[in-house]
Design a protein around this motif. Structure first.
Motif, mmCIF file in Angstrom:
data_model
loop_
_atom_site.group_PDB
_atom_site.id
_atom_site.type_symbol
_atom_site.label_atom_id
_atom_site.label_comp_id
_atom_site.label_asym_id
_atom_site.label_seq_id
_atom_site.Cartn_x
_atom_site.Cartn_y
_atom_site.Cartn_z
ATOM 1 N N SER A 144 -0.812 -0.555 7.075
ATOM 2 C CA SER A 144 -1.840 -1.588 7.161
ATOM 3 C C SER A 144 -2.981 -1.234 8.109
ATOM 4 O O SER A 144 -4.142 -1.492 7.818
ATOM 5 N N GLN A 145 -2.693 -0.602 9.233
ATOM 6 C CA GLN A 145 -3.704 -0.372 10.263
ATOM 7 C C GLN A 145 -4.445 0.951 10.120
ATOM 8 O O GLN A 145 -5.450 1.183 10.780
ATOM 9 N N CYS A 179 6.466 -2.071 9.378
ATOM 10 C CA CYS A 179 6.856 -3.466 9.582
ATOM 11 C C CYS A 179 6.818 -4.283 8.291
ATOM 12 O O CYS A 179 7.545 -5.255 8.137
ATOM 13 N N THR A 180 5.973 -3.923 7.332
ATOM 14 C CA THR A 180 5.840 -4.711 6.100
ATOM 15 C C THR A 180 6.924 -4.384 5.085
ATOM 16 O O THR A 180 7.651 -5.255 4.604
ATOM 17 N N SER A 181 7.065 -3.116 4.756
ATOM 18 C CA SER A 181 7.967 -2.724 3.667
ATOM 19 C C SER A 181 9.342 -2.256 4.136
ATOM 20 O O SER A 181 10.239 -2.052 3.321
ATOM 21 N N ARG A 182 9.489 -2.041 5.460
ATOM 22 C CA ARG A 182 10.727 -1.492 6.006
ATOM 23 C C ARG A 182 11.002 -0.092 5.468
ATOM 24 O O ARG A 182 12.143 0.331 5.336
ATOM 25 N N LYS A 183 9.939 0.623 5.172
ATOM 26 C CA LYS A 183 10.063 1.999 4.688
ATOM 27 C C LYS A 183 9.157 2.913 5.505
ATOM 28 O O LYS A 183 8.070 2.512 5.945
ATOM 29 N N LEU A 184 9.596 4.150 5.678
ATOM 30 C CA LEU A 184 8.787 5.183 6.319
ATOM 31 C C LEU A 184 8.133 6.005 5.218
ATOM 32 O O LEU A 184 8.817 6.639 4.425
ATOM 33 N N MET A 185 6.812 5.961 5.161
ATOM 34 C CA MET A 185 6.064 6.676 4.130
ATOM 35 C C MET A 185 5.463 7.931 4.750
ATOM 36 O O MET A 185 4.603 7.847 5.627
ATOM 37 N N MET A 186 5.919 9.104 4.307
ATOM 38 C CA MET A 186 5.502 10.363 4.925
ATOM 39 C C MET A 186 5.025 11.366 3.886
ATOM 40 O O MET A 186 5.323 11.247 2.694
#
Length: 203
Positions: A144-145, A179-186
């Motif tokens: 988001s940020q 915090c939104t999806s509870r996933k780490l996007m890498m």
């Protein structure tokens, strides 16, 4: 007299050849007792364990393990090519995911630990501990940020994955990134061995 006997015994022992402890995994070398100790530290056929050890007890050389994973657990690994970006997604509580290179079958593990301020992510390779590492770049972006955290390092190898895999560095991904999806996007890029990473924008 005893000194002469010891010297004679040493020569007898040196004349005997013993097989490598990894013979059943493909090593065909034979050594004197003294040479064997040094070889055992560097043998490329050291037994590697399946990273899905909770459900699988397979052991074999890194090449045998690669074939095992392709045949028995093919849907558990994300396939990628050296030098190309690959997307890696982990649940914030997911301990690890497996990557397998398309051409040579090398296995890498992206490991994840939950800490107070976020997630600590590392990359290691499943293979003989003494082998050379691979350069890589690992990037996480806030959903988001718009913030970015980045790690450039090279891998350490281990014949068996555990909760504290060997690593030369780690990427701390702040809690607010997921915090939104509870996933780490890498995004991850692993360079081919012996090829130094060159300037290139991964995003």
């Amino acid at each position: 007299m005893s000194h002469i006997r010891c010297k004679a015994m040493e020569k007898v022992l040196e004349s005997f050849k013993v097989s490598c402890q990894n013979t059943k995994y493909g090593c065909r070398e034979a050594f004197s007792y003294k040479e064997k100790q040094e070889h055992d530290k560097k043998c490329p056929f050291v037994a590697c364990s399946c990273p899905l050890a909770a459900d699988c007890n397979f052991q074999g050389s890194s090449k045998q393990l690669s074939g095992h994973l392709s045949n028995e657990h093919r849907y558990y690994a994300t396939r990628f090519n050296y030098d190309d970006l690959v997307r890696v997604t982990l649940g914030v509580d997911q301990k690890f995911c497996i990557l397998q290179e398309v051409r040579d079958g090398s296995l890498f593990i992206v490991s994840n630990k939950v800490e107070t301020f976020g997630n600590v992510v590392t990359l290691s390779r499943i293979g003989p501990p003494m082998e050379d590492g691979f350069f890589y770049e690992l990037i996480a972006k806030a959903q988001s940020q718009g913030g970015i955290v980045r790690l450039k390092s090279h891998t350490k190898s281990t014949p068996k994955w555990d909760d504290n895999p060997p690593s030369y560095g780690f990427l701390l991904i702040p809690s607010q990134f997921s915090c939104t999806s509870r996933k780490l996007m890498m995004k991850l890029r692993i360079w081919r061995r012996l090829r130094l990473p060159y300037p290139r924008s991964p995003l």
